[in-house]
Design a protein around this motif. Structure first.
Motif, mmCIF file in Angstrom:
data_model
loop_
_atom_site.group_PDB
_atom_site.id
_atom_site.type_symbol
_atom_site.label_atom_id
_atom_site.label_comp_id
_atom_site.label_asym_id
_atom_site.label_seq_id
_atom_site.Cartn_x
_atom_site.Cartn_y
_atom_site.Cartn_z
ATOM 1 N N HIS A 13 0.812 -1.217 0.000
ATOM 2 C CA HIS A 13 0.000 0.000 0.000
ATOM 3 C C HIS A 13 0.852 1.277 0.000
ATOM 4 O O HIS A 13 0.309 2.370 -0.091
ATOM 5 C CB HIS A 13 -0.919 0.014 1.225
ATOM 6 C CG HIS A 13 -2.028 -0.980 1.122
ATOM 7 N ND1 HIS A 13 -2.972 -1.152 2.113
ATOM 8 C CD2 HIS A 13 -2.358 -1.872 0.157
ATOM 9 C CE1 HIS A 13 -3.816 -2.092 1.755
ATOM 10 N NE2 HIS A 13 -3.456 -2.553 0.573
ATOM 11 N N ARG A 15 3.307 4.075 -1.536
ATOM 12 C CA ARG A 15 3.650 4.618 -2.843
ATOM 13 C C ARG A 15 5.103 4.283 -3.157
ATOM 14 O O ARG A 15 5.909 4.067 -2.255
ATOM 15 C CB ARG A 15 3.439 6.137 -2.866
ATOM 16 C CG ARG A 15 1.976 6.552 -2.753
ATOM 17 C CD ARG A 15 1.860 8.066 -2.732
ATOM 18 N NE ARG A 15 2.367 8.639 -3.979
ATOM 19 C CZ ARG A 15 1.638 8.794 -5.068
ATOM 20 N NH1 ARG A 15 0.376 8.416 -5.068
ATOM 21 N NH2 ARG A 15 2.153 9.319 -6.148
ATOM 22 N N ASP A 71 -0.096 5.338 -11.534
ATOM 23 C CA ASP A 71 0.112 4.670 -10.252
ATOM 24 C C ASP A 71 -1.067 4.919 -9.320
ATOM 25 O O ASP A 71 -1.561 4.004 -8.649
ATOM 26 C CB ASP A 71 1.405 5.180 -9.618
ATOM 27 C CG ASP A 71 1.775 4.418 -8.360
ATOM 28 O OD1 ASP A 71 1.870 3.175 -8.418
ATOM 29 O OD2 ASP A 71 1.974 5.067 -7.309
ATOM 30 N N GLU A 72 -1.560 6.156 -9.274
ATOM 31 C CA GLU A 72 -2.696 6.491 -8.419
ATOM 32 C C GLU A 72 -3.947 5.726 -8.847
ATOM 33 O O GLU A 72 -4.698 5.216 -8.004
ATOM 34 C CB GLU A 72 -2.969 7.995 -8.468
ATOM 35 C CG GLU A 72 -1.947 8.833 -7.718
ATOM 36 C CD GLU A 72 -2.226 10.318 -7.827
ATOM 37 O OE1 GLU A 72 -3.137 10.691 -8.615
ATOM 38 O OE2 GLU A 72 -1.543 11.095 -7.142
ATOM 39 N N HIS A 75 -3.841 2.159 -7.756
ATOM 40 C CA HIS A 75 -4.156 2.036 -6.333
ATOM 41 C C HIS A 75 -5.655 2.171 -6.078
ATOM 42 O O HIS A 75 -6.203 1.514 -5.191
ATOM 43 C CB HIS A 75 -3.394 3.098 -5.526
ATOM 44 C CG HIS A 75 -1.990 2.716 -5.195
ATOM 45 N ND1 HIS A 75 -0.978 2.730 -6.130
ATOM 46 C CD2 HIS A 75 -1.424 2.286 -4.039
ATOM 47 C CE1 HIS A 75 0.152 2.337 -5.561
ATOM 48 N NE2 HIS A 75 -0.091 2.057 -4.299
ATOM 49 N N ASP A 78 -7.219 -1.122 -7.025
ATOM 50 C CA ASP A 78 -6.794 -2.114 -6.037
ATOM 51 C C ASP A 78 -7.622 -1.983 -4.765
ATOM 52 O O ASP A 78 -8.065 -2.973 -4.184
ATOM 53 C CB ASP A 78 -5.316 -1.932 -5.691
ATOM 54 C CG ASP A 78 -4.380 -2.423 -6.788
ATOM 55 O OD1 ASP A 78 -4.867 -3.033 -7.757
ATOM 56 O OD2 ASP A 78 -3.166 -2.188 -6.666
ATOM 57 N N ARG A 79 -7.812 -0.738 -4.318
ATOM 58 C CA ARG A 79 -8.538 -0.478 -3.070
ATOM 59 C C ARG A 79 -10.005 -0.916 -3.188
ATOM 60 O O ARG A 79 -10.566 -1.494 -2.245
ATOM 61 C CB ARG A 79 -8.447 0.999 -2.714
ATOM 62 C CG ARG A 79 -9.017 1.341 -1.336
ATOM 63 C CD ARG A 79 -8.649 2.749 -0.914
ATOM 64 N NE ARG A 79 -9.207 3.754 -1.797
ATOM 65 C CZ ARG A 79 -8.493 4.515 -2.623
ATOM 66 N NH1 ARG A 79 -7.187 4.369 -2.695
ATOM 67 N NH2 ARG A 79 -9.081 5.423 -3.390
ATOM 68 N N LYS A 183 5.797 -3.216 -10.445
ATOM 69 C CA LYS A 183 4.831 -3.935 -9.623
ATOM 70 C C LYS A 183 5.336 -5.342 -9.313
ATOM 71 O O LYS A 183 5.249 -5.818 -8.177
ATOM 72 C CB LYS A 183 3.475 -3.997 -10.324
ATOM 73 C CG LYS A 183 2.349 -4.489 -9.424
ATOM 74 C CD LYS A 183 0.995 -4.126 -9.986
ATOM 75 C CE LYS A 183 -0.125 -4.445 -9.003
ATOM 76 N NZ LYS A 183 -1.434 -3.978 -9.459
#
Length: 245
Positions: A13, A15, A71-72, A75, A78-79, A183
């Motif tokens: 999690h 960055r 990248d954001e 995430h 993913d969340r 990743k």
């Protein structure tokens, strides 16, 4: 209950920049505690090799001005996937038998795809498409409605599409490669790092804490700091963007 000696952190999690910062700090600690003396020379060498790949990938990634956006968005999806997965697991214990049964059936589908968030970027994108497609067929929409999770799967589809649009609009094939490699490099580094820490804990339990106590105290101080950082980030309210209003 497992006897936790070294603080556990969900490294995935963090960055990229923070992740590298954490490991650089950890590696400085080991300059004062030689791995050979600790009995973890092979594990440390494997960890160092994998971490070098992370640093190399980060150097390449930073050359792209769009990396942070990609990248954001990764995430974000993913969340949402983890939230959906957690909600279904929680519903397995629901007092309402209909919800419990619906959760059981949906979990069968989720289990088939495994931990989508841990997959390489291109594999994750395809897996989310397949998962969303399957949950839109047969009796699955009714099950999701029973669980009040329809909006979760819809949002997962939206965020995955945003990710694909970003890839298409702002990345050529050459720019995608280092992001995917990062990743995978991070996943490999996490694995070797955890194996090294696990070996340290095992040696301390066998040989006694005397030769490891100072090291554990220093490691825990670092890991606790990043664990708290993640906890604070998780508790921060998310501000909606104009496109969400």
């Amino acid at each position: 209950m497992e006897n936790e000696i070294i603080v556990k952190v969900n490294y995935s999690h963090l960055r990229n920049e923070v992740y590298v910062e954490m490991h650089d700090t950890v590696k400085r600690i080991f300059t004062s505690h030689p791995p050979e003396k600790l009995g973890i020379a092979p594990q440390y060498a494997a960890y160092q090799s994998r971490y070098d790949e992370v640093v190399a990938s980060l150097d390449v990634i930073f050359k792209s001005e769009y990396t942070e956006l990609l990248d954001e968005q990764d995430h974000v999806r993913d969340r949402i996937f983890r939230g959906l997965n957690d909600a279904v697991k929680s519903a397995l214990n629901h007092f309402n038998p209909d919800k419990c049964e619906a959760a059981r059936k949906v979990k069968i589908v989720l289990d088939k795809y495994g931990n989508i968030a841990a997959k390489a970027i291109d594999q994750e994108t395809a897996a989310i498409d397949d998962l969303v497609r399957e949950l839109h067929t047969g009796n699955h929409p009714a099950l999701m409605e029973t669980l009040a999770l329809t909006d979760w799967i819809e949002q997962l589809q939206v965020e995955n599409m945003r990710f694909k649009d970003l890839m298409m609009a702002r990345y050529g094939e050459a720019a995608q490669r280092p992001v995917m490699h990062m990743k995978m490099a991070r996943a490999a580094t996490d694995k070797t790092f955890r194996e090294m820490l696990k070996q340290l804990e095992a040696l301390a339990l066998v040989n006694g804490m005397k030769d490891y106590e100072t090291l554990f105290r220093e490691l825990n101080a670092v890991l606790e700091r990043y664990k708290n950082l993640l906890a604070r980030k998780k508790s921060e309210p998310r501000t909606a963007t104009k496109s969400e209003n």
